[in-house]
Design a protein around this motif. Sequence first.
Motif, PDB file in Angstrom:
ATOM      1  N   ILE A 103       0.803  -1.284  -0.055  1.00 20.99           N
ATOM      2  CA  ILE A 103       0.115  -0.030   0.056  1.00 20.99           C
ATOM      3  C   ILE A 103       0.780   1.185   0.037  1.00 20.99           C
ATOM      4  CG2 ILE A 103      -1.751   1.272   1.331  1.00 20.99           C
ATOM      5  CD1 ILE A 103      -2.679  -1.372   2.263  1.00 20.99           C
ATOM      6  N   ALA A 104       2.103   1.318   0.888  1.00 26.74           N
ATOM      7  CA  ALA A 104       2.816   2.307   0.839  1.00 26.74           C
ATOM      8  C   ALA A 104       3.495   2.581  -0.477  1.00 26.74           C
ATOM      9  CB  ALA A 104       3.927   2.336   2.003  1.00 26.74           C
ATOM     10  N   GLU A 105       3.746   1.608  -1.192  1.00 25.82           N
ATOM     11  CA  GLU A 105       4.378   1.824  -2.456  1.00 25.82           C
ATOM     12  C   GLU A 105       3.472   2.359  -3.398  1.00 25.82           C
ATOM     13  OE1 GLU A 105       5.816  -1.241  -5.928  1.00 25.82           O
ATOM     14  OE2 GLU A 105       6.678  -1.582  -4.145  1.00 25.82           O
ATOM     15  N   ARG A 106       2.340   1.948  -3.579  1.00 25.54           N
ATOM     16  CA  ARG A 106       1.203   2.581  -4.276  1.00 25.54           C
ATOM     17  C   ARG A 106       0.734   3.950  -4.096  1.00 25.54           C
ATOM     18  NH1 ARG A 106      -1.805  -1.813  -6.855  1.00 25.54           N
ATOM     19  NH2 ARG A 106      -0.480  -3.731  -7.099  1.00 25.54           N
ATOM     20  N   TRP A 107       0.732   4.389  -2.752  1.00 19.55           N
ATOM     21  CA  TRP A 107       0.422   5.622  -2.194  1.00 19.55           C
ATOM     22  C   TRP A 107       1.424   6.739  -2.297  1.00 19.55           C
ATOM     23  CZ3 TRP A 107      -3.251   5.241   2.681  1.00 19.55           C
ATOM     24  CH2 TRP A 107      -4.546   4.628   2.363  1.00 19.55           C
ATOM     25  N   ARG A 108       2.583   6.260  -2.268  1.00 21.24           N
ATOM     26  CA  ARG A 108       3.630   6.994  -2.272  1.00 21.24           C
ATOM     27  C   ARG A 108       3.749   7.869  -3.662  1.00 21.24           C
ATOM     28  NH1 ARG A 108       7.325   3.752  -0.570  1.00 21.24           N
ATOM     29  NH2 ARG A 108       7.073   4.319   1.518  1.00 21.24           N
ATOM     30  N   THR A 109       3.339   7.217  -4.689  1.00 20.23           N
ATOM     31  CA  THR A 109       3.202   8.158  -6.235  1.00 20.23           C
ATOM     32  C   THR A 109       2.124   8.520  -6.189  1.00 20.23           C
ATOM     33  OG1 THR A 109       2.635   5.647  -7.151  1.00 20.23           O
ATOM     34  CG2 THR A 109       5.063   6.583  -6.949  1.00 20.23           C
ATOM     35  N   SER A 110       0.937   8.332  -5.439  1.00 20.06           N
ATOM     36  CA  SER A 110      -0.456   8.774  -5.836  1.00 20.06           C
ATOM     37  C   SER A 110      -1.132   9.771  -4.765  1.00 20.06           C
ATOM     38  CB  SER A 110      -1.392   7.608  -6.281  1.00 20.06           C
ATOM     39  OG  SER A 110      -1.381   6.708  -5.359  1.00 20.06           O
ATOM     40  N   ALA A 111      -0.426   9.922  -3.636  1.00 20.82           N
ATOM     41  CA  ALA A 111      -1.065  10.570  -2.565  1.00 20.82           C
ATOM     42  C   ALA A 111      -0.008  11.520  -2.015  1.00 20.82           C
ATOM     43  CB  ALA A 111      -1.539   9.733  -1.331  1.00 20.82           C
ATOM     44  N   ARG A 112      -0.355  12.404  -1.161  1.00 23.33           N
ATOM     45  CA  ARG A 112       0.487  13.356  -0.656  1.00 23.33           C
ATOM     46  C   ARG A 112       0.639  13.135   0.983  1.00 23.33           C
ATOM     47  NH1 ARG A 112      -2.305  19.001  -1.474  1.00 23.33           N
ATOM     48  NH2 ARG A 112      -4.342  17.603  -1.392  1.00 23.33           N
ATOM     49  N   HIS A 113       1.797  13.566   1.597  1.00 19.45           N
ATOM     50  CA  HIS A 113       2.035  13.603   3.019  1.00 19.45           C
ATOM     51  C   HIS A 113       1.846  12.108   3.521  1.00 19.45           C
ATOM     52  CE1 HIS A 113       1.866  17.717   2.286  1.00 19.45           C
ATOM     53  NE2 HIS A 113       0.831  17.602   2.295  1.00 19.45           N
ATOM     54  N   LEU A 114       2.372  11.141   2.738  1.00 18.14           N
ATOM     55  CA  LEU A 114       2.202   9.557   3.261  1.00 18.14           C
ATOM     56  C   LEU A 114       3.123   9.561   4.553  1.00 18.14           C
ATOM     57  CD1 LEU A 114       1.426   6.859   2.822  1.00 18.14           C
ATOM     58  CD2 LEU A 114       3.544   6.550   1.834  1.00 18.14           C
ATOM     59  N   ARG A 115       2.336   8.977   5.816  1.00 18.06           N
ATOM     60  CA  ARG A 115       2.921   8.816   7.033  1.00 18.06           C
ATOM     61  C   ARG A 115       2.564   7.320   7.411  1.00 18.06           C
ATOM     62  NH1 ARG A 115       1.718  11.996  12.502  1.00 18.06           N
ATOM     63  NH2 ARG A 115       0.504  10.296  12.871  1.00 18.06           N
ATOM     64  N   GLU A 116       3.471   6.643   7.844  1.00 10.20           N
ATOM     65  CA  GLU A 116       3.758   5.377   8.499  1.00 10.20           C
ATOM     66  C   GLU A 116       3.930   5.255   9.904  1.00 10.20           C
ATOM     67  OE1 GLU A 116       5.294   0.870   7.196  1.00 10.20           O
ATOM     68  OE2 GLU A 116       5.359   2.513   5.567  1.00 10.20           O
ATOM     69  N   VAL A 117       3.188   4.542  10.620  1.00  8.84           N
ATOM     70  CA  VAL A 117       3.334   4.519  11.945  1.00  8.84           C
ATOM     71  C   VAL A 117       3.185   3.188  12.429  1.00  8.84           C
ATOM     72  CG1 VAL A 117       2.341   5.092  14.266  1.00  8.84           C
ATOM     73  CG2 VAL A 117       2.325   6.737  12.494  1.00  8.84           C
ATOM     74  N   HIS A 118       4.046   2.641  13.361  1.00  7.93           N
ATOM     75  CA  HIS A 118       4.215   1.352  13.822  1.00  7.93           C
ATOM     76  C   HIS A 118       3.840   1.173  15.164  1.00  7.93           C
ATOM     77  CE1 HIS A 118       5.973  -0.597  10.097  1.00  7.93           C
ATOM     78  NE2 HIS A 118       6.224   0.580  10.089  1.00  7.93           N
ATOM     79  N   THR A 119       2.965   0.390  15.710  1.00  4.73           N
ATOM     80  CA  THR A 119       2.741   0.332  17.252  1.00  4.73           C
ATOM     81  C   THR A 119       2.548  -1.149  17.399  1.00  4.73           C
ATOM     82  OG1 THR A 119       0.417   1.033  16.850  1.00  4.73           O
ATOM     83  CG2 THR A 119       1.968   2.830  17.462  1.00  4.73           C
ATOM     84  N   ASN A 120       3.063  -1.663  18.422  1.00  6.04           N
ATOM     85  CA  ASN A 120       2.928  -3.071  18.712  1.00  6.04           C
ATOM     86  C   ASN A 120       2.898  -3.981  17.274  1.00  6.04           C
ATOM     87  OD1 ASN A 120       3.132  -2.371  21.322  1.00  6.04           O
ATOM     88  ND2 ASN A 120       0.999  -1.854  21.356  1.00  6.04           N
ATOM     89  N   ASP A 121       1.909  -4.583  17.199  1.00  2.53           N
ATOM     90  CA  ASP A 121       1.770  -5.543  16.128  1.00  2.53           C
ATOM     91  C   ASP A 121       0.610  -4.984  14.885  1.00  2.53           C
ATOM     92  OD1 ASP A 121      -0.719  -5.561  17.478  1.00  2.53           O
ATOM     93  OD2 ASP A 121      -0.940  -7.689  17.142  1.00  2.53           O
ATOM     94  N   ALA A 122       0.577  -3.600  15.084  1.00  5.90           N
ATOM     95  CA  ALA A 122      -0.332  -2.659  13.985  1.00  5.90           C
ATOM     96  C   ALA A 122       0.375  -1.747  13.342  1.00  5.90           C
ATOM     97  CB  ALA A 122      -1.327  -1.988  14.731  1.00  5.90           C
ATOM     98  N   VAL A 123      -0.045  -1.335  12.020  1.00  9.20           N
ATOM     99  CA  VAL A 123       0.697  -0.503  11.156  1.00  9.20           C
ATOM    100  C   VAL A 123      -0.519   0.505  10.821  1.00  9.20           C
ATOM    101  CG1 VAL A 123       1.951   0.041   9.210  1.00  9.20           C
ATOM    102  CG2 VAL A 123       2.487  -1.916  10.690  1.00  9.20           C
ATOM    103  N   ARG A 124      -0.254   1.812  10.895  1.00 12.77           N
ATOM    104  CA  ARG A 124      -1.245   2.707  10.205  1.00 12.77           C
ATOM    105  C   ARG A 124      -0.528   3.473   9.228  1.00 12.77           C
ATOM    106  NH1 ARG A 124      -3.630   6.221  15.061  1.00 12.77           N
ATOM    107  NH2 ARG A 124      -1.669   7.060  14.684  1.00 12.77           N
ATOM    108  N   LEU A 125      -1.158   3.550   7.996  1.00 14.37           N
ATOM    109  CA  LEU A 125      -0.737   4.596   7.023  1.00 14.37           C
ATOM    110  C   LEU A 125      -1.791   5.830   6.818  1.00 14.37           C
ATOM    111  CD1 LEU A 125      -0.158   1.750   4.481  1.00 14.37           C
ATOM    112  CD2 LEU A 125       1.685   2.955   5.567  1.00 14.37           C
ATOM    113  N   GLU A 126      -1.271   6.834   6.729  1.00 20.40           N
ATOM    114  CA  GLU A 126      -2.039   8.086   6.642  1.00 20.40           C
ATOM    115  C   GLU A 126      -1.397   8.892   5.372  1.00 20.40           C
ATOM    116  OE1 GLU A 126      -3.109   9.991  10.260  1.00 20.40           O
ATOM    117  OE2 GLU A 126      -1.745   8.774  11.154  1.00 20.40           O
ATOM    118  N   ALA A 127      -2.434   9.491   4.856  1.00 16.75           N
ATOM    119  CA  ALA A 127      -2.187  10.165   3.543  1.00 16.75           C
ATOM    120  C   ALA A 127      -3.284  11.264   3.234  1.00 16.75           C
ATOM    121  CB  ALA A 127      -1.534   9.393   2.312  1.00 16.75           C
ATOM    122  N   GLN A 128      -2.948  11.945   2.071  1.00 20.30           N
ATOM    123  CA  GLN A 128      -4.103  12.734   1.487  1.00 20.30           C
ATOM    124  C   GLN A 128      -4.129  12.272   0.072  1.00 20.30           C
ATOM    125  OE1 GLN A 128      -2.958  16.872   2.147  1.00 20.30           O
ATOM    126  NE2 GLN A 128      -3.992  16.713   4.438  1.00 20.30           N
TER     127      GLN A 128
END
Length: 115
Positions: free
Chosen positions: A47-72
């Motif tokens: 998802i990060a690879e695809r969003w990196r070229t098609s979205a703005r302000h991509l941010r990835e947050v790792h917590t315990n066993d979860a990952v959150r990706l946020e973008a615009q």
Amino acid sequence: MNLAHIAVIAVACVALVACTRKDSVFSLAPNYTGRTVQTVSDVAGCIAERWRTSARHLREVHTNDAVRLEAQSLFHGVPIGVRLRTHDGDTLVEYFQRRVADPIYRAMVKECTRS
């Protein structure tokens, strides 16, 4: 100023505050939920690879066993996000959007969850 003017100004102020709230996109109900046998890190990477070229302000947050990706979204700036976590041996994928975003972002998430 009479009471009607004050009421109109008060309503306008409340509407302005309501429209500018800064709640996380993850405070909403997911727009899409899926499961996959792929690992959390594999799905997040896809998802990060695809969003990196098609979205703005991509941010990835790792917590315990979860990952959150946020973008615009690229053109309209709609906040979008994905939460990935392990659930019963599979990866639970939840896609969020603040308001209606281009359907391509949800499609990218779905493509990355196919085994």
